[in-house]
Design a protein around this motif. Structure first.
Motif, mmCIF file in Angstrom:
data_model
loop_
_atom_site.group_PDB
_atom_site.id
_atom_site.type_symbol
_atom_site.label_atom_id
_atom_site.label_comp_id
_atom_site.label_asym_id
_atom_site.label_seq_id
_atom_site.Cartn_x
_atom_site.Cartn_y
_atom_site.Cartn_z
ATOM 1 N N LEU A 1 0.858 -1.190 0.000
ATOM 2 C CA LEU A 1 0.000 0.000 0.000
ATOM 3 C C LEU A 1 0.892 1.237 0.000
ATOM 4 O O LEU A 1 1.061 1.913 1.014
ATOM 5 C CB LEU A 1 -0.930 -0.018 1.210
ATOM 6 C CG LEU A 1 -1.742 -1.316 1.436
ATOM 7 C CD1 LEU A 1 -2.585 -1.198 2.686
ATOM 8 C CD2 LEU A 1 -2.607 -1.619 0.212
ATOM 9 N N THR A 2 1.451 1.539 -1.147
ATOM 10 C CA THR A 2 2.461 2.592 -1.249
ATOM 11 C C THR A 2 1.948 3.936 -0.748
ATOM 12 O O THR A 2 2.658 4.658 -0.029
ATOM 13 C CB THR A 2 2.923 2.727 -2.708
ATOM 14 O OG1 THR A 2 3.432 1.460 -3.152
ATOM 15 C CG2 THR A 2 4.015 3.776 -2.837
ATOM 16 N N TYR A 3 0.737 4.282 -1.132
ATOM 17 C CA TYR A 3 0.187 5.571 -0.696
ATOM 18 C C TYR A 3 0.101 5.641 0.825
ATOM 19 O O TYR A 3 0.355 6.682 1.430
ATOM 20 C CB TYR A 3 -1.202 5.787 -1.299
ATOM 21 C CG TYR A 3 -1.211 6.126 -2.771
ATOM 22 C CD1 TYR A 3 -0.935 7.417 -3.207
ATOM 23 C CD2 TYR A 3 -1.507 5.151 -3.726
ATOM 24 C CE1 TYR A 3 -0.957 7.737 -4.559
ATOM 25 C CE2 TYR A 3 -1.533 5.455 -5.078
ATOM 26 C CZ TYR A 3 -1.262 6.752 -5.490
ATOM 27 O OH TYR A 3 -1.274 7.056 -6.831
ATOM 28 N N PHE A 4 -0.253 4.528 1.438
ATOM 29 C CA PHE A 4 -0.419 4.503 2.896
ATOM 30 C C PHE A 4 0.924 4.644 3.600
ATOM 31 O O PHE A 4 1.049 5.390 4.590
ATOM 32 C CB PHE A 4 -1.108 3.210 3.315
ATOM 33 C CG PHE A 4 -1.308 3.078 4.795
ATOM 34 C CD1 PHE A 4 -1.951 4.059 5.524
ATOM 35 C CD2 PHE A 4 -0.847 1.954 5.467
ATOM 36 C CE1 PHE A 4 -2.138 3.939 6.903
ATOM 37 C CE2 PHE A 4 -1.024 1.815 6.832
ATOM 38 C CZ PHE A 4 -1.677 2.815 7.550
ATOM 39 N N ILE A 5 1.942 3.935 3.132
ATOM 40 C CA ILE A 5 3.273 4.041 3.737
ATOM 41 C C ILE A 5 3.772 5.481 3.651
ATOM 42 O O ILE A 5 4.314 6.044 4.618
ATOM 43 C CB ILE A 5 4.267 3.084 3.056
ATOM 44 C CG1 ILE A 5 3.781 1.624 3.165
ATOM 45 C CG2 ILE A 5 5.650 3.226 3.664
ATOM 46 C CD1 ILE A 5 3.533 1.141 4.567
ATOM 47 N N LYS A 6 3.564 6.107 2.514
ATOM 48 C CA LYS A 6 3.973 7.506 2.370
ATOM 49 C C LYS A 6 3.113 8.422 3.242
ATOM 50 O O LYS A 6 3.597 9.441 3.756
ATOM 51 C CB LYS A 6 3.895 7.924 0.905
ATOM 52 C CG LYS A 6 4.951 7.246 0.033
ATOM 53 C CD LYS A 6 4.929 7.758 -1.401
ATOM 54 C CE LYS A 6 6.049 7.124 -2.225
ATOM 55 N NZ LYS A 6 6.057 7.628 -3.625
ATOM 56 N N GLY A 7 1.850 8.067 3.419
ATOM 57 C CA GLY A 7 0.994 8.835 4.308
ATOM 58 C C GLY A 7 1.485 8.802 5.741
ATOM 59 O O GLY A 7 1.474 9.826 6.446
ATOM 60 N N LEU A 8 1.937 7.641 6.187
ATOM 61 C CA LEU A 8 2.511 7.530 7.535
ATOM 62 C C LEU A 8 3.755 8.401 7.666
ATOM 63 O O LEU A 8 3.951 9.070 8.690
ATOM 64 C CB LEU A 8 2.856 6.066 7.832
ATOM 65 C CG LEU A 8 1.691 5.124 8.135
ATOM 66 C CD1 LEU A 8 2.157 3.664 8.096
ATOM 67 C CD2 LEU A 8 1.069 5.444 9.492
ATOM 68 N N ALA A 9 4.589 8.394 6.640
ATOM 69 C CA ALA A 9 5.809 9.214 6.679
ATOM 70 C C ALA A 9 5.466 10.699 6.747
ATOM 71 O O ALA A 9 6.109 11.463 7.484
ATOM 72 C CB ALA A 9 6.674 8.918 5.455
#
Length: 472
Positions: free
Chosen positions: A43-51
């Motif tokens: 879930l690339t968007y989610f990982i970047k959202g966490l960052a």
């Protein structure tokens, strides 16, 4: 100990491989949740959202004096690496998990803390210099950090998805212009109706997709309201005064997304209505696209024993036993994607309903259902366009023959002969297996010129200005 490190939490100690960036709480979750085999790293968007959430929190905390500058700088650098696509393999957790997203949040806290430690010149696990909870998670709770990351990710993914839908809409518009002169028979309830053009049919497909692009945009706006700064239940406990407003501003600047602070943080922490709304819009979109695919399969059915009005590009042999058979595989796979999304809407609905009191603990399955549904439907749009819609051709003579042999064109006689007479003409033509033109001419109800003008298919495509002149 070579190659490992010892980490502890209040449940005890664990031996962790020295080279990994996640820590003990992620490890426990890996043991507990061996469910789907699909990791959150997909879930690339989610990982970047966490960052984004962790970076914005670090900046706000430092500005408000509750986080040291050197820690902030290291945390921000670690977050930037994640935003650049690095370290995503360090998020191995299953998409299905208990704990309302705590495991995901701690996974991010541990990865960022250990990478920050390296940036600061320390070893992984030396948390006295940068701690996952005390520093990376400063002024946060899973209950605001996780849903905020989720909403940022959904907003970004929906922006891409709107582009995917537009790709589909544009293909239908192009095909509509290409086929605008092809006269065909319209149908209602699978029975002959009145003439139209293939261009009209494909233009309707384009407009129905455009309507859903608008609805997706409206649902995306709801997602932009966040509860960052709510911490545990919405009261903001353990966060400094002004933090919620400041971290929201940093998030807006970092992401370019117009996020806004919820007016009621307690409500925003427990409510998942925006996800239900979004899921419902996705279901609507999937339902309508699936209907279009059903139409494409019907219109191309045959080639000898079906409608056979259009040809879909052949993609693969269609049978292991019937030579020469070609199946409409691209609309079929799109149908199946849509069914999956429709089922996921039930999942999201039940998960949202299952929330209790000040928190909904079922957000992980909501997140996975939405992320995977959006991703698959977007990919499906591109496949449908590239491998099906762009290559559609019309069987022009077949379309015109069906119009001229249709009983449905009798509808055009209603203003001139009345409903009862027109109905009797249709019945006689059907029973005698003759054309409407021949039956009308035989009864001497209108002149040949009048019949030709009235029953000309091109004259049935638009409203008439007046009927009086043709009744004489």
């Amino acid at each position: 100990m070579g190659g490992v490190r010892i980490e502890h939490d209040f449940l005890g100690e664990m031996v962790i491989p020295a080279d990994i960036y996640y820590g003990i709480q992620t490890y426990r979750a890996l043991e507990n949740f061996k469910i789907s085999g699909i990791s959150i790293s997909t879930l690339t968007y989610f990982i970047k959202g966490l960052a984004c959430v962790k970076k914005a929190a670090a900046l706000a905390n430092t500005q408000l004096g509750v986080l040291e500058k050197n820690k902030c700088e290291a945390i921000c650098k670690a977050c930037d690496e994640i935003l650049a696509g690095k370290l995503h393999d360090q998020f191995p957790l299953d998409v299905f998990q208990g704990g309302a997203g705590t495991s995901c949040n701690m996974n991010a806290n541990e990865v960022i803390a250990n990478r920050a430690l390296e940036i600061m010149g320390y070893k992984k696990g030396q948390y006295e210099y940068c701690h996952p909870n005390n520093d990376v998670n400063c002024s946060q709770s899973t209950n605001d950090a996780y849903p905020t990351a989720l909403r940022i990710a959904l907003y970004a993914q929906l922006t891409t998805f709107i582009d995917d839908l537009n790709y589909l809409r544009t293909a239908f518009e192009k095909k509509a212009r290409e086929l605008n002169d092809v006269i065909k028979m319209g149908r209602t309830q699978l029975q002959d109706a009145v003439p139209m053009t293939l261009g009209m049919e494909f233009s309707a497909f384009a407009d129905t997709v455009y309507e859903d692009m608008q609805r997706i945009g409206e649902a995306r706006n709801l997602i932009a309201e966040i509860n960052m700064g709510a911490t545990a239940i919405g009261t903001g406990i353990n966060s400094p005064l002004g933090y919620a407003e400041l971290v929201t501003r940093y998030l807006r600047d970092l992401t370019g997304i117009p996020v806004t602070k919820a007016s009621n943080m307690v409500e925003a922490t427990s409510d998942t209505g925006a996800y239900v709304q979004l899921s419902g819009v996705l279901k609507r979109c999937a339902t309508k696209i699936s209907k279009i695919c059903n139409d494409l399969r019907l219109l191309s059915s045959g080639p000898r024993c079906g409608f056979n009005e259009i040809n879909l590009p052949p993609r693969q042999p269609g049978s292991s036993i019937m030579p020469g058979k070609v199946n409409p595989v691209m609309p079929e796979v799109m149908n199946q994607i849509c069914y999956d999304i429709i089922g996921k809407d039930i999942t999201v609905t039940l998960a949202a309903e299952a929330g209790q009191l000040q928190l909904n603990v079922m957000e992980p399955v909501i997140a996975y259902s939405l992320f995977s549904g959006i991703s698959r439907l977007g990919a499906g749009c591109h496949s449908l366009v590239d491998y099906c819609i762009n290559g559609i051709t019309a069987n022009r003579e077949r379309c015109r023959d069906l119009v001229y042999n249709s009983i449905g064109i009798v509808t055009a006689l209603n203003p001139y002969l009345g409903y009862e007479t027109s109905a009797s003409l249709a019945k006689e033509a059907l029973q005698s297996n003759r054309s409407i033109f021949d039956v009308v001419f035989e009864r001497n109800l209108l002149s040949k010129e009048q019949i030709e003008q009235i029953l000309q298919p091109e004259n049935m495509l638009y409203p008439r200005k007046t009927f009086s002149d043709n009744k004489d």
